[in-house]
Design a protein around this motif. Structure first.
Motif, short mmCIF file in Angstrom:
data_model
loop_
_atom_site.label_atom_id
_atom_site.label_comp_id
_atom_site.label_asym_id
_atom_site.label_seq_id
_atom_site.Cartn_x
_atom_site.Cartn_y
_atom_site.Cartn_z
N SER C 158 0.84 -1.20 0.00
CA SER C 158 0.00 0.00 0.00
C SER C 158 0.87 1.26 0.00
O SER C 158 0.52 2.26 -0.62
CB SER C 158 -0.94 0.01 1.20
N GLU C 159 2.01 1.18 0.66
CA GLU C 159 2.92 2.32 0.63
C GLU C 159 3.48 2.53 -0.77
O GLU C 159 3.66 3.66 -1.22
CB GLU C 159 4.08 2.10 1.61
N ILE C 165 0.74 6.99 -6.37
CA ILE C 165 -0.35 7.97 -6.48
C ILE C 165 0.21 9.38 -6.30
O ILE C 165 -0.13 10.31 -7.05
CB ILE C 165 -1.42 7.69 -5.41
N GLU C 166 1.07 9.53 -5.31
CA GLU C 166 1.60 10.87 -5.07
C GLU C 166 2.56 11.30 -6.17
O GLU C 166 2.82 12.48 -6.34
CB GLU C 166 2.28 10.93 -3.70
N GLY C 167 3.07 10.32 -6.93
CA GLY C 167 3.95 10.66 -8.04
C GLY C 167 3.21 11.18 -9.25
O GLY C 167 3.82 11.70 -10.17
N VAL C 168 1.90 11.02 -9.26
CA VAL C 168 1.14 11.56 -10.39
C VAL C 168 0.97 13.06 -10.16
O VAL C 168 0.49 13.50 -9.13
CB VAL C 168 -0.24 10.88 -10.51
N SER C 171 -1.32 18.41 -11.66
CA SER C 171 -1.99 18.99 -12.83
C SER C 171 -2.94 17.98 -13.49
O SER C 171 -3.92 18.37 -14.13
CB SER C 171 -0.97 19.47 -13.85
N GLN C 172 -2.66 16.69 -13.31
CA GLN C 172 -3.57 15.69 -13.86
C GLN C 172 -4.91 15.74 -13.14
O GLN C 172 -5.97 15.64 -13.74
CB GLN C 172 -2.96 14.28 -13.70
N ARG C 173 -4.83 15.90 -11.83
CA ARG C 173 -6.05 16.04 -11.05
C ARG C 173 -6.79 17.30 -11.46
O ARG C 173 -8.01 17.31 -11.59
CB ARG C 173 -5.74 16.10 -9.56
N ALA C 174 -6.01 18.39 -11.66
CA ALA C 174 -6.63 19.67 -12.03
C ALA C 174 -7.41 19.52 -13.34
O ALA C 174 -8.55 19.97 -13.46
CB ALA C 174 -5.56 20.75 -12.16
N ALA C 175 -6.77 18.84 -14.29
CA ALA C 175 -7.42 18.68 -15.60
C ALA C 175 -8.70 17.84 -15.45
O ALA C 175 -9.73 18.17 -16.01
CB ALA C 175 -6.46 18.00 -16.57
N ALA C 176 -8.61 16.76 -14.68
CA ALA C 176 -9.78 15.89 -14.52
C ALA C 176 -10.91 16.61 -13.79
O ALA C 176 -12.07 16.55 -14.20
CB ALA C 176 -9.37 14.63 -13.75
N ALA C 188 -10.08 6.93 -10.04
CA ALA C 188 -10.21 5.67 -10.75
C ALA C 188 -9.74 5.76 -12.20
O ALA C 188 -9.08 4.86 -12.70
CB ALA C 188 -11.67 5.21 -10.70
N SER C 189 -10.09 6.84 -12.90
CA SER C 189 -9.81 6.89 -14.34
C SER C 189 -8.49 7.55 -14.68
O SER C 189 -7.91 7.26 -15.72
CB SER C 189 -10.91 7.64 -15.07
N VAL C 190 -8.05 8.47 -13.82
CA VAL C 190 -6.87 9.26 -14.21
C VAL C 190 -5.65 8.95 -13.34
O VAL C 190 -4.57 8.69 -13.84
CB VAL C 190 -7.20 10.77 -14.14
N VAL C 191 -5.85 9.00 -12.02
CA VAL C 191 -4.68 8.90 -11.13
C VAL C 191 -4.18 7.47 -11.01
O VAL C 191 -3.00 7.18 -11.24
CB VAL C 191 -5.00 9.46 -9.74
N LEU C 192 -5.07 6.56 -10.65
CA LEU C 192 -4.64 5.18 -10.41
C LEU C 192 -4.01 4.53 -11.63
O LEU C 192 -2.96 3.90 -11.50
CB LEU C 192 -5.81 4.32 -9.91
#
Lengths: 293, 249, 277
Positions: C158-159, C165-168, C171-176, C188-192
């Motif tokens: 899990s670590e 996850i933290e390496g994504v 800005s990817q989250r911002a776009a989504a 589910a669709s972008v980060v993972l």
């Protein structure tokens, strides 16, 4: 040229002196051995062939369990194997301060190679395979296999091996108890193996196995003292077809001490001392039901 | 007097002790194209990010079609469907093809079925001349192509307002033109746009109104002719002079 | 054009030279080992103890059969580890205050199970928990041994997922989110999907490690390959069964590590990382 001759003289002198010296050492170490008349005079010398001069090094397991050793303190002579070991040592001419104890792993002792003890005892069963890599003394104890189960288990009331076929068994890995289950009982369910008897006991209490197999003294202790609501469901005499455990002292292969040790055991046996020790420390050796074929 | 499409009223925003927006008042009429110009750090980006609630504002109100969307605790997701944003660094999803990048919004958010979503994507990509790149992955595209895909991705949601955050600043000069062409197209279709940029010539050409931002306030705003031709404020003049000196106007 | 050919010719000469040197030095090393080792004073005993051909042949089929149990335990543990790790990693990543107990639980869990050696967990869970049950089916050490492995390994994996996850990039989250995606959809669709691609190599390491730790289940009863090797060792008073077990392990772990390397290199090539010689 001169220095070479000088060196040669020095070397030869040293060798001669060393030879004399060792003769001196052996004769001065031959303390009054209480040897029974039947042994040869040479045995006296053989008994001094210990790994450490003048000291008998005896090994046992870590920890050493009841009733073989009491309170994990073999030096005290308390416990069946502790008592036997000290009695044998005394026969060989070692007592008090000239006896030291070391601990070894059960499996490591059986492996081929040089040993850091003179003899080792921790309920080693004498087997042909083991004899290829180590020496065994004559047996000092004969134990039957016995089954311990929780009250109400499917193993209770078994009168024959056939009654035990569907029982879920467990035992310490690599022991004759384990082999007894797999080779003689041949149950239908997989047998579980544990590093030590503690694991087998834990599995019994966790309801992961129906029954565990130990040698009889251990079985009596487990059921009588350690696990509430359990009992020795039965014991198997040699006639049932299994190996009856004969415990022997374990020595390095072709150890020079083996004849000496055997002589000591024979003496103890003939004098009745061995039987007395057995009686004293294994007095719980009361009858558990005998399971026949 | 039509209700402004988007209205910022006394918007304040700080990051720690750093005040980035210091009381912004701005009305955007439907179909209006407003350009934000100003130095780096003047708050252009932050203004845009607050407008679609990516950043929560500290004080003030943001009215979208008359409703205050900046109310704390309001669910921002339905709002963001109606406001599109395009970023300086494109931010395409690298693990999806171009088509999927464009189609995923309608599919996941609007619940459109796969076939229809793909049809929407195909049509948009065709409009922007990207049909032959439909199955490529973002890392195989040029910067200009990626940004056009990013615009298509935003448009696929059918937004009522588009926020464009320095969308050509990261592009090689020869690729800027194709992206600006797309924006011209959007204006022609009547899209309401809020546009932060350094492309002064383009701003002059396309804007209905230009706002000059300085230290978190709109220092001056007016028509392109007013701002570029006859700036009133000293700082506006200084800024424009620096731009001219850099050969960008 | 000329300089290209000159460089090519040079590199070809260099390559030939290195092949010759490499072959020669390898041959020397192998010859030295082959000649010197048997001359070691107790080589015969070591050979008999560890490399006895007859015992190897005798043990091998038994060990292979016991290994089947290891494979089964591995096969049903891996998906459960993955599922639990994902749940914990995502829990730790939630931001809403209402979910604080979930985040706290995830932190405590990872701290505890990364802090306790796997052996301890196997004993505590494998012997301790079944004692609570009446029915034999539920006290089976395979269940609880596997549970112990799953609990331990999920803490580590899990670590790894969390790091991915933290390496994504944010800005990817911002776009989504700008498209109107909810945080669940974004995850589910972008980060993972991006996170998981990144962490394949460290996860492969964890899997190789798990392949070996599966043997620890032997401590609570089941006879898998390590235990079977030990049984043979005791019965035959010889260590060769361990060598045979090692060979069987390598038959599985080596392809897996090669696969992990391949995936890592492929990922590196895809993200365009260049190497400087």
């Amino acid at each position: 040229m001169r220095s070479n001759k000088l060196m040669a003289v020095a070397v030869i002198t040293t060798l001669v002196l060393a030879a004399c010296g060792s003769d001196d050492a052996s004769t001065s170490d031959a303390t009054a051995d209480t040897e029974p008349p039947t042994t040869e005079a040479a045995a006296g010398d053989a008994c001094s062939n210990t790994i450490e001069d003048g000291v008998l090094t005896i090994a046992t397991g870590n920890p050493a369990f009841f009733p073989w050793v009491i309170d994990d303190a073999p030096e005290s002579g308390q416990g069946f194997e502790a008592a036997v070991a000290l009695a044998v040592g005394e026969q060989m001419g070692y007592s008090g301060d000239s006896v030291t104890w070391v601990r070894t792993d059960f499996d490591a002792a059986i492996q081929p190679g040089a040993k850091d003890f003179d003899f080792n005892l921790q309920q080693f069963s004498i087997t042909d395979e083991r004899k290829e890599t180590v020496d065994f003394s004559a047996p000092y104890y004969t134990a039957n296999q016995a089954i311990v189960a929780l009250n109400g288990s499917s193993a209770e009331g078994a009168a024959s091996i056939a009654d035990l076929k569907d029982v879920k068994f467990g035992a310490q890995a690599g022991t004759t108890s384990f082999a007894f289950i797999t080779d003689v009982i041949q149950p239908t369910q997989d047998v579980f193996a544990y590093d030590d008897n503690v694991g087998a006991k834990a599995a019994l209490e966790a309801n992961q196995i129906d029954a565990a197999v130990f040698d009889l003294p251990t079985a009596l202790y487990v059921s009588g003292v350690e696990i509430d609501g359990s009992s020795v469901v039965g014991q198997f005499p040699a006639a049932a077809g299994g190996t009856t455990d004969e415990f022997g002292l374990l020595l390095e292969k072709d150890s020079p001490l083996t004849p000496c040790v055997n002589a000591a055991l024979q003496a103890l046996s003939e004098s009745g001392e061995l039987a007395a020790i057995t009686n004293e420390w294994l007095s719980e050796f009361t009858g558990a039901p005998v399971i026949s074929e | 007097m039509t209700t402004p499409k988007l209205s910022l009223r006394a918007v304040r925003k700080s990051f720690g002790t750093n005040t980035v927006l210091d009381g912004i008042d701005l009305d955007v009429a439907p179909g209006e194209v407003i350009t934000l110009i100003g130095a780096s750090g003047s708050g252009k980006s932050t203004l845009l990010r607050c407008s679609n609630l990516l950043e929560p504002i500290d004080d003030g109100a943001i009215l979208f079609d008359g409703d205050d969307i900046a109310e704390p605790g309001l669910d921002a997701d339905p709002i963001r469907r109606r406001i599109g944003m395009v970023f300086q660094s494109f931010n395409l999803f690298p693990h999806m093809s171009v088509t999927k990048n464009v189609a995923i919004g309608p599919r996941k958010v609007l619940g459109v079925d796969k076939a229809t979503a793909n049809a929407i994507a195909v049509e948009l990509l065709a409009r922007f001349g990207l049909t032959d790149r439909a199955d490529a992955y973002p890392d195989q595209l040029s910067g200009g192509q990626q940004q056009r895909v990013a615009i298509a991705r935003s448009l696929a949601m059918g937004p009522e307002v588009m926020l464009l955050d320095e969308i050509t600043s990261a592009l090689d000069p020869e690729l800027v033109g194709e992206v600006l062409d797309v924006v011209r197209g959007l204006k022609a279709d009547g899209m309401t746009m809020l546009f932060a940029t350094h492309e002064m010539a383009f701003a002059r050409e396309i804007s209905d109104r230009v706002c000059f931002l300085h230290r978190g306030r709109i220092l001056e705003q007016g028509s392109p002719e007013q701002i570029f031709g006859d700036p009133q404020e000293q700082r506006t003049r200084e800024f424009l002079q620096r731009v001219i000196d850099a050969g960008r106007l | 054009m000329d300089s290209q050919t000159r460089r090519e010719a040079y590199e070809q000469r260099q390559r030939r030279r290195s092949i010759v040197i490499a072959s020669a030095s390898t041959a020397v090393v192998i010859a030295t080992i082959a000649v010197l080792v048997p001359r070691a004073p107790r080589w015969d005993r070591v050979k008999k103890s560890f490399f006895d051909g007859d015992i190897f042949a005798d043990s091998f089929p038994r060990l292979l059969e016991a290994f089947w149990l290891d494979i089964k335990i591995f096969a049903w543990s891996v998906p459960l580890i993955f599922a639990l790790s994902l749940a914990i990693a995502v829990s730790r990543n939630t931001r809403s205050p209402a979910l604080f107990p979930l985040r706290a639980a995830a932190v405590i869990y990872t701290d505890v199970f990364r802090g306790i050696p796997v052996i301890l967990t196997i004993f505590l869970v494998g012997f301790g928990v079944p004692g609570l049950f009446e029915s034999r089916a539920w006290s089976n050490p395979l269940i609880w041994g596997s549970a112990a492995l799953i609990l331990s390994y999920s803490a580590y994996v899990s670590e790894e997922i969390r790091a991915g996850i933290e390496g994504v990039h944010e800005s990817q989250r911002a776009a989504a989110r700008s498209l109107g995606m909810t945080s669940t959809q974004t995850m589910a669709s972008v980060v993972l999907p991006q996170a998981l691609r990144r962490i394949v190599p460290p996860m492969m390491n964890s899997l190789v490690s798990l392949q070996k730790d599966v043997a620890l289940v032997s401590l609570i009863g089941p006879v898998e390959i390590l235990r079977q090797a030990g049984l043979d060792k005791s019965k035959l008073a010889n260590f060769t069964p361990y060598v045979a077990a090692a060979v069987i392990f390598l038959m599985v772990t080596i392809p897996c590590t090669r696969l992990a390397d391949y995936l890592l290199n492929r990922e590196r090539r895809r993200t365009g990382a260049t190497s400087v010689s």
